[in-house]
Design a protein around this motif. Structure first.
Motif, PDB file in Angstrom:
ATOM      1  N   TYR A   1       0.814  -1.224  -0.021  1.00 38.53           N
ATOM      2  CA  TYR A   1       0.029   0.004   0.070  1.00 38.53           C
ATOM      3  C   TYR A   1       0.960   1.218  -0.075  1.00 38.53           C
ATOM      4  O   TYR A   1       2.119   1.183   0.536  1.00 38.53           O
ATOM      5  CB  TYR A   1      -0.967   0.069   1.302  1.00 38.53           C
ATOM      6  CG  TYR A   1      -0.377   0.096   2.503  1.00 38.53           C
ATOM      7  CD1 TYR A   1      -0.204   1.466   3.112  1.00 38.53           C
ATOM      8  CD2 TYR A   1       0.239  -0.929   3.217  1.00 38.53           C
ATOM      9  CE1 TYR A   1       0.367   1.516   4.376  1.00 38.53           C
ATOM     10  CE2 TYR A   1       0.830  -0.730   4.389  1.00 38.53           C
ATOM     11  CZ  TYR A   1       1.070   0.375   5.076  1.00 38.53           C
ATOM     12  OH  TYR A   1       1.533   0.555   6.151  1.00 38.53           O
TER      13      TYR A   1
ATOM     14  N   CYS B   1       1.441  -5.015   3.144  1.00 41.79           N
ATOM     15  CA  CYS B   1      -0.048  -5.125   3.613  1.00 41.79           C
ATOM     16  C   CYS B   1       0.152  -6.098   4.993  1.00 41.79           C
ATOM     17  O   CYS B   1       0.999  -6.784   4.939  1.00 41.79           O
ATOM     18  CB  CYS B   1      -0.948  -5.697   2.800  1.00 41.79           C
ATOM     19  SG  CYS B   1      -1.454  -4.889   1.438  1.00 41.79           S
TER      20      CYS B   1
ATOM     21  N   CYS C   1      -4.158 -10.006   5.016  1.00 42.61           N
ATOM     22  CA  CYS C   1      -4.485  -9.674   3.915  1.00 42.61           C
ATOM     23  C   CYS C   1      -3.985 -10.555   2.684  1.00 42.61           C
ATOM     24  O   CYS C   1      -2.984 -11.105   3.046  1.00 42.61           O
ATOM     25  CB  CYS C   1      -4.278  -8.381   3.556  1.00 42.61           C
ATOM     26  SG  CYS C   1      -4.662  -7.100   4.886  1.00 42.61           S
TER      27      CYS C   1
ATOM     28  N   GLU D   1      -5.718  -9.639  -3.476  1.00 45.90           N
ATOM     29  CA  GLU D   1      -6.583  -8.446  -3.236  1.00 45.90           C
ATOM     30  C   GLU D   1      -5.844  -7.324  -2.734  1.00 45.90           C
ATOM     31  O   GLU D   1      -6.278  -6.060  -2.900  1.00 45.90           O
ATOM     32  CB  GLU D   1      -7.744  -8.937  -2.520  1.00 45.90           C
ATOM     33  CG  GLU D   1      -8.610  -9.958  -3.079  1.00 45.90           C
ATOM     34  CD  GLU D   1      -9.347  -9.575  -4.067  1.00 45.90           C
ATOM     35  OE1 GLU D   1      -9.632  -8.479  -4.233  1.00 45.90           O
ATOM     36  OE2 GLU D   1      -9.650 -10.593  -4.837  1.00 45.90           O
TER      37      GLU D   1
ATOM     38  N   CYS E   1      -4.606  -4.259  -0.117  1.00 46.58           N
ATOM     39  CA  CYS E   1      -5.122  -3.459   0.895  1.00 46.58           C
ATOM     40  C   CYS E   1      -4.930  -2.084   0.785  1.00 46.58           C
ATOM     41  O   CYS E   1      -4.454  -1.785  -0.445  1.00 46.58           O
ATOM     42  CB  CYS E   1      -4.446  -3.903   2.448  1.00 46.58           C
ATOM     43  SG  CYS E   1      -2.657  -3.295   2.039  1.00 46.58           S
ATOM     44  N   LYS E   2      -5.764  -1.454   1.535  1.00 47.99           N
ATOM     45  CA  LYS E   2      -5.955   0.152   1.291  1.00 47.99           C
ATOM     46  C   LYS E   2      -4.994   1.090   2.219  1.00 47.99           C
ATOM     47  O   LYS E   2      -5.033   2.057   1.895  1.00 47.99           O
ATOM     48  CB  LYS E   2      -7.337   0.421   1.120  1.00 47.99           C
ATOM     49  CG  LYS E   2      -8.132  -0.197   0.330  1.00 47.99           C
ATOM     50  CD  LYS E   2      -9.623   0.446   0.445  1.00 47.99           C
ATOM     51  CE  LYS E   2     -10.484  -0.299  -0.481  1.00 47.99           C
ATOM     52  NZ  LYS E   2     -12.093   0.042  -0.415  1.00 47.99           N
TER      53      LYS E   2
ATOM     54  N   CYS F   1      -7.722  -4.401   4.944  1.00 46.71           N
ATOM     55  CA  CYS F   1      -7.550  -5.684   3.929  1.00 46.71           C
ATOM     56  C   CYS F   1      -8.661  -5.753   3.059  1.00 46.71           C
ATOM     57  O   CYS F   1     -10.053  -5.390   3.559  1.00 46.71           O
ATOM     58  CB  CYS F   1      -7.459  -6.959   4.854  1.00 46.71           C
ATOM     59  SG  CYS F   1      -6.307  -7.139   5.801  1.00 46.71           S
ATOM     60  N   ALA F   2      -8.589  -5.907   1.973  1.00 44.90           N
ATOM     61  CA  ALA F   2      -9.633  -6.072   0.858  1.00 44.90           C
ATOM     62  C   ALA F   2     -10.313  -7.368   1.006  1.00 44.90           C
ATOM     63  O   ALA F   2     -11.525  -7.445   0.862  1.00 44.90           O
ATOM     64  CB  ALA F   2      -9.014  -5.853  -0.572  1.00 44.90           C
ATOM     65  N   LYS F   3      -9.482  -8.524   1.348  1.00 47.31           N
ATOM     66  CA  LYS F   3      -9.869  -9.605   1.608  1.00 47.31           C
ATOM     67  C   LYS F   3      -9.100 -10.325   2.604  1.00 47.31           C
ATOM     68  O   LYS F   3      -7.712 -10.249   2.564  1.00 47.31           O
ATOM     69  CB  LYS F   3      -9.998 -10.521   0.377  1.00 47.31           C
ATOM     70  CG  LYS F   3     -10.726 -11.843   0.505  1.00 47.31           C
ATOM     71  CD  LYS F   3     -10.819 -12.562  -0.917  1.00 47.31           C
ATOM     72  CE  LYS F   3     -11.367 -13.926  -0.749  1.00 47.31           C
ATOM     73  NZ  LYS F   3     -11.342 -14.670  -2.294  1.00 47.31           N
TER      74      LYS F   3
ATOM     75  N   TRP G   1     -13.234 -12.199   8.605  1.00 49.28           N
ATOM     76  CA  TRP G   1     -13.449 -10.722   8.859  1.00 49.28           C
ATOM     77  C   TRP G   1     -14.267 -10.457   9.939  1.00 49.28           C
ATOM     78  O   TRP G   1     -15.285 -11.016  10.253  1.00 49.28           O
ATOM     79  CB  TRP G   1     -14.388 -10.385   7.454  1.00 49.28           C
ATOM     80  CG  TRP G   1     -14.733  -8.637   7.549  1.00 49.28           C
ATOM     81  CD1 TRP G   1     -15.809  -8.435   7.627  1.00 49.28           C
ATOM     82  CD2 TRP G   1     -13.647  -7.479   7.290  1.00 49.28           C
ATOM     83  NE1 TRP G   1     -15.640  -6.864   7.718  1.00 49.28           N
ATOM     84  CE2 TRP G   1     -14.449  -6.547   7.447  1.00 49.28           C
ATOM     85  CE3 TRP G   1     -12.339  -7.577   7.019  1.00 49.28           C
ATOM     86  CZ2 TRP G   1     -13.947  -5.149   7.452  1.00 49.28           C
ATOM     87  CZ3 TRP G   1     -11.916  -6.385   7.145  1.00 49.28           C
ATOM     88  CH2 TRP G   1     -12.561  -5.219   7.267  1.00 49.28           C
TER      89      TRP G   1
END
Length: 379
Positions: free
Chosen positions: A191, A205, A209, A213, A215-216, A223-225, A232
């Protein structure tokens, strides 16, 4: 006919000559015979020649007329004597590609001599003059290919393919965590931690994560996934799954489960257990054959049998002391009273001490034979 000492001396001289010419081991021979890319080979030759210049750059004259000294040093700088001295040691320090370095020095001896004699005052950079301009096997830094085109700017996050050589395509080979034509983007699994007009910093990340996928941002909440072994949570993001609780049969029958972040481990139970919930004899579900549950632990039955044998031996010792007292009584009543009193005190003190030691504690061994000898000497 030659004498024996004479022959022996000749043999020693031959042996010394053989030892002086110590052959290289196969690995070193392979290193020296290695052929490097043209630009790298030329750079190696230039480095060796520069080393020779440094080793011969010190003044050959000292003291006297300063003007005369300066003139002599100036003439020595491009003298044939100095060139021969450099060439004699050329490529000697090279380990990888030494044979190629020697061959290249022989093939381009006239160019090295020309630069040394006529060009070194005009063009001090031997690498530029020889490798880039004359042999055309290298390019200036930041350029690539047959025409020495300018490399792509990789923003400090990668390297240009073919930089400084006549090879490559000039595209960026990005460092880990960076992607894009100019390495100005973060790769999957990373990220953007910092960015300004000149610098981009990409960080890894969180381990919870997935790499696919990404992360942001930092931490499990970004985490995106979630990765395998994590689930989650709306409040805290990706949280570790305790496989030891969620999957009771994760391990084999005689193992116990230990939860790790994102995974788990299966460890062997104590040998006293037949199935367990953790490490040690106090965590057994059932005691193994030859072990019994005592004081909350599975203990070796052989220890109990050993204690039984010790007790039997102790009582036999007591009995023997009593019999000895009776025998002494037949010959001397007075002595028998003394021995009997000592035996009674010994038995009473021993039993009191044994009863006062906590169960399961280590009991020091009593040397009954030594005690008997002490009693007999007291008589």
């Amino acid at each position: 006919m030659r004498s024996l000492p004479h022959v022996f001396a000749i043999f020693l001289l031959y042996f010394a000559a053989v030892c002086a010419d110590d052959p290289l081991n196969p690995k070193e021979q392979k290193e020296k015979a290695t052929n490097q890319p043209p630009c790298k080979a030329c750079s190696t030759l230039v480095s060796s020649f520069k080393l020779g210049l440094e080793n011969t750059s010190r003044g050959k004259h000292a003291g006297g007329d300063a003007a005369w000294e300066e003139e002599k040093l100036r003439s020595y700088k491009t003298s044939e004597v100095r060139l021969v001295e450099i060439q004699e040691n050329l490529c000697r320090e090279v380990r990888r590609g030494q044979t190629q370095c020697h061959n290249m020095a022989n093939d381009h001896e006239h160019l090295l001599e020309e630069w040394f004699t006529h060009k070194q005052n005009e063009e001090e950079d031997l690498h530029k003059w020889l490798c880039i301009e004359q042999l055309q096997v290298c390019c200036p830094d930041g350029h690539y290919g047959a025409e020495c085109k300018k490399c792509t700017d990789c923003r400090g996050n990668g390297k240009c393919k073919g930089d400084g050589t006549r090879k490559g395509n000039g595209k960026c080979n990005c460092d880990a965590g960076y992607t894009g034509d100019d390495c100005n983007q973060c790769a999957l699994g990373f990220y953007e931690a910092f960015r300004d007009d000149k610098k981009l910093l990409c960080s890894t990340c969180h381990k919870s994560c997935t790499k696919d996928e990404g992360c942001k941002g930092a931490g499990p909440k970004a985490c995106a996934k979630c990765n395998e072994g994590w689930r989650w949570d709306a409040t805290n993001g990706c949280q570790d799954i305790n496989e030891c609780l969620d999957k009771p049969r994760t391990c084999r029958p005689n193992q116990f489960c230990v939860n790790n972040e994102g995974s788990h481990s299966c460890l062997e139970c104590d040998r006293s257990c037949e199935g367990c919930d953790g490490d040690g004899p106090d965590m057994c579900k059932k005691c193994a054959a030859g072990y019994s549950l005592k004081d909350g632990k599975c203990q070796d039955d052989s220890n109990e049998k050993r204690d039984q044998y010790v007790n039997i031996t102790r009582f036999l010792t007591y009995f023997g002391l009593c019999v000895a007292t009776c025998v002494i009584f037949q010959s001397s009543t007075h002595i028998a009273y003394i021995v009997g009193a000592a035996v009674a005190i010994y038995i009473a003190a021993s039993e009191y001490w044994l009863s006062s030691v906590p169960a399961g504690a280590n009991k020091p061994q009593i040397d009954t034979k030594q005690l008997e000898e002490m009693l007999m000497k007291s008589l």
